[in-house]
Design an enzyme around this catalytic site. Structure first.
Site, PDB file in Angstrom:
ATOM      1  N   ASP A 219       0.866  -1.187   0.000  1.00 50.27           N
ATOM      2  CA  ASP A 219       0.000   0.000   0.000  1.00 50.27           C
ATOM      3  C   ASP A 219       0.900   1.233   0.000  1.00 50.27           C
ATOM      4  OD1 ASP A 219      -2.380   1.618   0.369  1.00 50.27           O
ATOM      5  OD2 ASP A 219      -1.753   1.886   2.440  1.00 50.27           O
ATOM      6  N   SER A 220       0.263   2.398  -0.154  1.00 49.18           N
ATOM      7  CA  SER A 220       1.006   3.647  -0.097  1.00 49.18           C
ATOM      8  C   SER A 220       1.500   3.943   1.318  1.00 49.18           C
ATOM      9  CB  SER A 220       0.103   4.790  -0.569  1.00 49.18           C
ATOM     10  OG  SER A 220      -1.087   4.807   0.193  1.00 49.18           O
TER      11      SER A 220
ATOM     12  N   HIS B 132      -8.229   3.394   4.061  1.00 49.09           N
ATOM     13  CA  HIS B 132      -8.387   3.977   5.399  1.00 49.09           C
ATOM     14  C   HIS B 132      -9.822   3.950   5.909  1.00 49.09           C
ATOM     15  CE1 HIS B 132      -4.470   5.525   4.349  1.00 49.09           C
ATOM     16  NE2 HIS B 132      -4.339   6.169   5.496  1.00 49.09           N
TER      17      HIS B 132
ATOM     18  N   CYS C  25      -4.127  -1.258  -2.075  1.00 51.42           N
ATOM     19  CA  CYS C  25      -4.332   0.187  -2.167  1.00 51.42           C
ATOM     20  C   CYS C  25      -5.297   0.391  -3.323  1.00 51.42           C
ATOM     21  CB  CYS C  25      -2.992   0.860  -2.461  1.00 51.42           C
ATOM     22  SG  CYS C  25      -3.129   2.623  -2.842  1.00 51.42           S
TER      23      CYS C  25
ATOM     24  N   GLU D 239      -5.422   9.137   9.806  1.00 53.64           N
ATOM     25  CA  GLU D 239      -4.025   9.037  10.249  1.00 53.64           C
ATOM     26  C   GLU D 239      -3.771   9.846  11.513  1.00 53.64           C
ATOM     27  OE1 GLU D 239      -1.063   9.122   7.206  1.00 53.64           O
ATOM     28  OE2 GLU D 239      -2.056   7.495   6.137  1.00 53.64           O
TER      29      GLU D 239
ATOM     30  N   CYS E 174     -11.387   3.087  -0.218  1.00 52.17           N
ATOM     31  CA  CYS E 174     -10.058   3.563   0.158  1.00 52.17           C
ATOM     32  C   CYS E 174      -9.663   2.779   1.407  1.00 52.17           C
ATOM     33  CB  CYS E 174     -10.116   5.059   0.457  1.00 52.17           C
ATOM     34  SG  CYS E 174      -8.591   5.714   1.166  1.00 52.17           S
TER      35      CYS E 174
HETATM   36  N1  DGL Z   1      -4.123   3.738   0.198  1.00 52.07           N
HETATM   37  C1  DGL Z   1      -4.776   4.758  -0.574  1.00 52.07           C
HETATM   38  C2  DGL Z   1      -5.994   4.182  -1.288  1.00 52.07           C
HETATM   39  O1  DGL Z   1      -6.583   3.210  -0.890  1.00 52.07           O
HETATM   40  C3  DGL Z   1      -5.178   5.932   0.293  1.00 52.07           C
HETATM   41  C4  DGL Z   1      -4.045   6.784   0.784  1.00 52.07           C
HETATM   42  C5  DGL Z   1      -3.289   7.486  -0.321  1.00 52.07           C
HETATM   43  O2  DGL Z   1      -3.832   8.424  -0.954  1.00 52.07           O
HETATM   44  O3  DGL Z   1      -2.177   7.087  -0.570  1.00 52.07           O
HETATM   45  O4  DGL Z   1      -6.375   4.703  -2.291  1.00 52.07           O
END
Ligand code: DGL
Length: 276
Positions: free
Chosen positions: A15-16, A191, A78, A157, A189
């Site tokens: 993931d990011s 999060h 992600c 976060e 997403c």
């Molecule tokens: N992990 C990203 C997503 O699910 C969200 C956070 C980001 O923008 O990197 O799209």
């Protein structure tokens, strides 16, 4: 069938940053025999506001890193990377790889009763229209409305999962979807499962929330079964079951990770991802 040794290799999950831990957590719950190597691109987060080319390049580097860890399959945990890079990655590697978008889209298309589905996610995910194109492949009659909710990621976060500020922002974002009368909402997403309560409270009982993290773990299990890759037994005691890597700020990652995963994050190592 692959050898036992091969089937005991880990699953690569990336993931990011920390968000994909909601996906890793579901994999840990649903297929506990599997080992995981997780990579969070904490140096280059967020992905949600970057271009397709950049996200594809980042994802390719991460996949190369994960392959050095001898993974037997990869989960793009992600939504933005799944939306932008999965098609390219699928062509480049010869191990099974899945993203989080298709599993979530499939369930939403199945559970909607009135044919009105909402999707919330980053600007990248919503702008790509990917959820709607997958849903339309299953049922072209479904009306899909996307809404980018960029403030949700920083709120999560910051740990403001249940907070009046999050309530306020969520009401503003979600009013449009309530007015349309959707009966199904995809938390598109990584999060968002962490603010599921807040979103559920605002949308009301009549709206089904779809968590792609959960559906992805279900689909991963099926994919591993299909390829005869499921690990038959839990990792031996003392073996490094879950390993975490990041591109920056390992301590901060570890703190956040420990607040959402109850399986113990023993350590998180920083690696120079640009070199892959
Ligand atoms: N992990 C990203 C997503 O699910 C969200 C956070 C980001 O923008 O990197 O799209």
């Amino acid at each position: 069938m692959e050898t036992l040794e091969y089937r005991e290799r880990p699953i690569g999950v990336f993931d990011s940053g920390v968000g994909g831990l909601t996906v890793a957590r579901e994999i840990m719950r649903q297929i506990p025999n599997e080992k995981i190597v997780y990579f969070g691109d904490t140096a280059r987060v967020p992905y949600g506001s970057k271009s397709r080319e950049t996200i594809t390049r980042f994802s390719e580097q991460i996949v190369r890193f994960l392959q050095t860890q001898q993974v037997k399959a990869i989960v793009v945990a992600c939504n933005t990377a799944s939306a932008y890079a999965l098609d390219t990655l699928e062509k480049e590697i010869d191990i099974p790889i899945i993203g989080v978008v298709k599993p979530g889209a499939k369930v939403a298309a199945e559970v909607t009763r009135n044919g009105k589905v909402g999707v919330i996610g980053t600007e990248g995910t919503i702008g790509s229209g990917i959820y709607s194109s997958y849903i339309h492949q299953i049922n072209p009659q479904v009306q899909v409305t996307g809404k980018a909710c960029p403030l949700f990621v920083p709120l999560v976060e910051e740990g403001l999962w249940e907070d009046p500020v999050t309530d306020e922002i969520a009401s503003r974002y979600l009013t449009e979807l309530i007015d349309i009368g959707i009966d199904t909402l995809i938390l598109g997403c990584t999060h968002y499962p962490l603010i599921r309560k807040t979103v559920g409270k605002i949308m009301g009982d009549g709206v089904t929330l779809v968590n792609p993290a959960y559906e992805t773990a279900v689909e991963l299990k099926a994919l591993l079964e299909q390829h005869e890759l499921l690990s038959p037994c839990p990792p031996a005691l003392g073996e490094n079951r879950y390993r975490f890597y990041v591109s920056d700020a390992a301590d901060k990652f570890k703190r956040f990770a420990n607040s959402i995963i109850k399986y113990g994050i023993l350590s998180a190592k920083t690696i120079p991802i640009e070199e892959y």
